[in-house]
Design a protein around this motif. Structure first.
Motif, PDB file in Angstrom:
ATOM      1  N   PHE A 140     -11.609 -10.118 -23.277  1.00  0.00           N
ATOM      2  CA  PHE A 140     -11.179  -9.550 -21.993  1.00  0.00           C
ATOM      3  C   PHE A 140      -9.870 -10.156 -21.526  1.00  0.00           C
ATOM      4  CE2 PHE A 140     -11.253  -7.634 -18.002  1.00  0.00           C
ATOM      5  CZ  PHE A 140     -11.046  -8.597 -17.024  1.00  0.00           C
ATOM      6  N   SER A 141      -9.674 -11.427 -21.785  1.00  0.00           N
ATOM      7  CA  SER A 141      -8.470 -12.097 -21.296  1.00  0.00           C
ATOM      8  C   SER A 141      -7.192 -11.529 -21.908  1.00  0.00           C
ATOM      9  CB  SER A 141      -8.548 -13.592 -21.564  1.00  0.00           C
ATOM     10  OG  SER A 141      -8.665 -13.833 -22.957  1.00  0.00           O
ATOM     11  N   SER A 142      -7.297 -10.715 -22.929  1.00  0.00           N
ATOM     12  CA  SER A 142      -6.110 -10.128 -23.531  1.00  0.00           C
ATOM     13  C   SER A 142      -5.785  -8.741 -22.981  1.00  0.00           C
ATOM     14  CB  SER A 142      -6.274 -10.040 -25.047  1.00  0.00           C
ATOM     15  OG  SER A 142      -7.338  -9.190 -25.383  1.00  0.00           O
ATOM     16  N   TYR A 143      -6.585  -8.276 -22.032  1.00  0.00           N
ATOM     17  CA  TYR A 143      -6.422  -6.926 -21.497  1.00  0.00           C
ATOM     18  C   TYR A 143      -5.709  -6.933 -20.146  1.00  0.00           C
ATOM     19  CZ  TYR A 143      -9.710  -4.988 -24.908  1.00  0.00           C
ATOM     20  OH  TYR A 143     -10.316  -4.584 -26.060  1.00  0.00           O
ATOM     21  N   CYS A 144      -4.828  -5.943 -19.968  1.00  0.00           N
ATOM     22  CA  CYS A 144      -4.337  -5.623 -18.635  1.00  0.00           C
ATOM     23  C   CYS A 144      -5.412  -4.783 -17.940  1.00  0.00           C
ATOM     24  CB  CYS A 144      -3.057  -4.804 -18.701  1.00  0.00           C
ATOM     25  SG  CYS A 144      -1.694  -5.645 -19.480  1.00  0.00           S
ATOM     26  N   VAL A 145      -5.521  -4.912 -16.639  1.00  0.00           N
ATOM     27  CA  VAL A 145      -6.506  -4.139 -15.880  1.00  0.00           C
ATOM     28  C   VAL A 145      -5.822  -3.419 -14.731  1.00  0.00           C
ATOM     29  CG1 VAL A 145      -8.578  -4.233 -14.470  1.00  0.00           C
ATOM     30  CG2 VAL A 145      -8.391  -5.678 -16.502  1.00  0.00           C
ATOM     31  N   GLY A 146      -6.018  -2.128 -14.706  1.00  0.00           N
ATOM     32  CA  GLY A 146      -5.474  -1.313 -13.628  1.00  0.00           C
ATOM     33  C   GLY A 146      -6.581  -0.810 -12.724  1.00  0.00           C
ATOM     34  N   TRP A 147      -6.208  -0.545 -11.497  1.00  0.00           N
ATOM     35  CA  TRP A 147      -7.121   0.088 -10.545  1.00  0.00           C
ATOM     36  C   TRP A 147      -6.574   1.472 -10.187  1.00  0.00           C
ATOM     37  CZ3 TRP A 147     -11.824  -1.558  -8.857  1.00  0.00           C
ATOM     38  CH2 TRP A 147     -12.171  -2.890  -9.085  1.00  0.00           C
ATOM     39  N   PHE A 148      -7.492   2.417 -10.120  1.00  0.00           N
ATOM     40  CA  PHE A 148      -7.148   3.789  -9.770  1.00  0.00           C
ATOM     41  C   PHE A 148      -8.161   4.284  -8.749  1.00  0.00           C
ATOM     42  CE2 PHE A 148      -4.050   4.667 -13.131  1.00  0.00           C
ATOM     43  CZ  PHE A 148      -4.304   3.619 -14.005  1.00  0.00           C
ATOM     44  N   ARG A 149      -7.815   5.327  -8.055  1.00  0.00           N
ATOM     45  CA  ARG A 149      -8.760   5.924  -7.117  1.00  0.00           C
ATOM     46  C   ARG A 149      -8.613   7.432  -7.170  1.00  0.00           C
ATOM     47  NH1 ARG A 149      -5.811   3.893  -1.541  1.00  0.00           N
ATOM     48  NH2 ARG A 149      -4.032   5.341  -1.589  1.00  0.00           N
ATOM     49  N   GLN A 150      -9.693   8.087  -6.781  1.00  0.00           N
ATOM     50  CA  GLN A 150      -9.678   9.538  -6.739  1.00  0.00           C
ATOM     51  C   GLN A 150     -10.453  10.011  -5.524  1.00  0.00           C
ATOM     52  OE1 GLN A 150     -10.939  11.563 -10.330  1.00  0.00           O
ATOM     53  NE2 GLN A 150      -9.691  13.330  -9.776  1.00  0.00           N
ATOM     54  N   ALA A 151      -9.763  10.765  -4.679  1.00  0.00           N
ATOM     55  CA  ALA A 151     -10.386  11.367  -3.508  1.00  0.00           C
ATOM     56  C   ALA A 151     -10.834  12.777  -3.872  1.00  0.00           C
ATOM     57  CB  ALA A 151      -9.404  11.403  -2.346  1.00  0.00           C
ATOM     58  N   PRO A 152     -11.821  13.309  -3.160  1.00  0.00           N
ATOM     59  CA  PRO A 152     -12.301  14.663  -3.449  1.00  0.00           C
ATOM     60  C   PRO A 152     -11.169  15.683  -3.391  1.00  0.00           C
ATOM     61  CG  PRO A 152     -13.783  13.556  -1.946  1.00  0.00           C
ATOM     62  CD  PRO A 152     -12.590  12.665  -2.094  1.00  0.00           C
ATOM     63  N   GLY A 153     -11.061  16.482  -4.440  1.00  0.00           N
ATOM     64  CA  GLY A 153     -10.056  17.531  -4.475  1.00  0.00           C
ATOM     65  C   GLY A 153      -8.654  17.061  -4.771  1.00  0.00           C
ATOM     66  N   LYS A 154      -8.502  15.770  -5.066  1.00  0.00           N
ATOM     67  CA  LYS A 154      -7.168  15.228  -5.352  1.00  0.00           C
ATOM     68  C   LYS A 154      -7.118  14.637  -6.747  1.00  0.00           C
ATOM     69  CE  LYS A 154      -5.844  14.205  -0.587  1.00  0.00           C
ATOM     70  NZ  LYS A 154      -5.276  13.173   0.339  1.00  0.00           N
ATOM     71  N   GLU A 155      -5.909  14.461  -7.217  1.00  0.00           N
ATOM     72  CA  GLU A 155      -5.725  13.855  -8.528  1.00  0.00           C
ATOM     73  C   GLU A 155      -5.952  12.348  -8.446  1.00  0.00           C
ATOM     74  OE1 GLU A 155      -2.484  16.957 -10.468  1.00  0.00           O
ATOM     75  OE2 GLU A 155      -1.957  14.865 -10.144  1.00  0.00           O
TER      76      GLU A 155
END
Length: 123
Positions: free
Chosen positions: A29-44
């Motif tokens: 795991f320590s070799s991975y970049c981690v991103g956060w994303f979100r998705q609202a209803p009806g949106k990308e």
């Protein structure tokens, strides 16, 4: 491979705070970049931030810059998303995602995803 599990979502009033966690399994795991994303209803799906493999570098879009902070503890295999001054427009399902090599703002470049955690910000 790495498996990801998000937690910490919930209902909060505007102006409040939440801290999301992304717990990872896998010895590398320590070799991975981690991103956060979100998705609202009806949106990308929307990128909300990323942290590199050792926590030495982060990047945020303008929509959350100064309010959201990503950190990680590789000993615990966990990445955190601290969200302050929350707004109703921050409502959505929040996902963490991982990839090897340099980080990306594009979700399509992340092969590993968690199941998501719901964040609801009331006005």
């Amino acid at each position: 491979q790495v498996q990801l599990v998000e937690s910490g979502g919930g209902l909060v009033q505007a102006g409040g705070s939440l801290r999301l966690s992304c717990a990872a399994s896998g010895r590398t795991f320590s070799s991975y970049c981690v991103g956060w994303f979100r998705q609202a209803p009806g949106k990308e799906r929307e990128f909300v931030g990323v942290i590199n493999w050792n926590g030495g570098s982060t990047y945020y879009p303008d929509s959350v810059k100064g309010r959201f902070t990503i950190s990680r503890d590789n000993r615990k295999g966990t990445v955190y998303l601290q969200m302050n001054s929350l707004k109703p427009e921050d409502t959505g399902v929040y996902y963490c995602a991982a990839r090897v090599q340099y980080y990306s703002v594009y979700g399509s470049r992340y092969p590993y995803w968690g199941q998501g955690t719901q964040v609801t910000v009331s006005s």
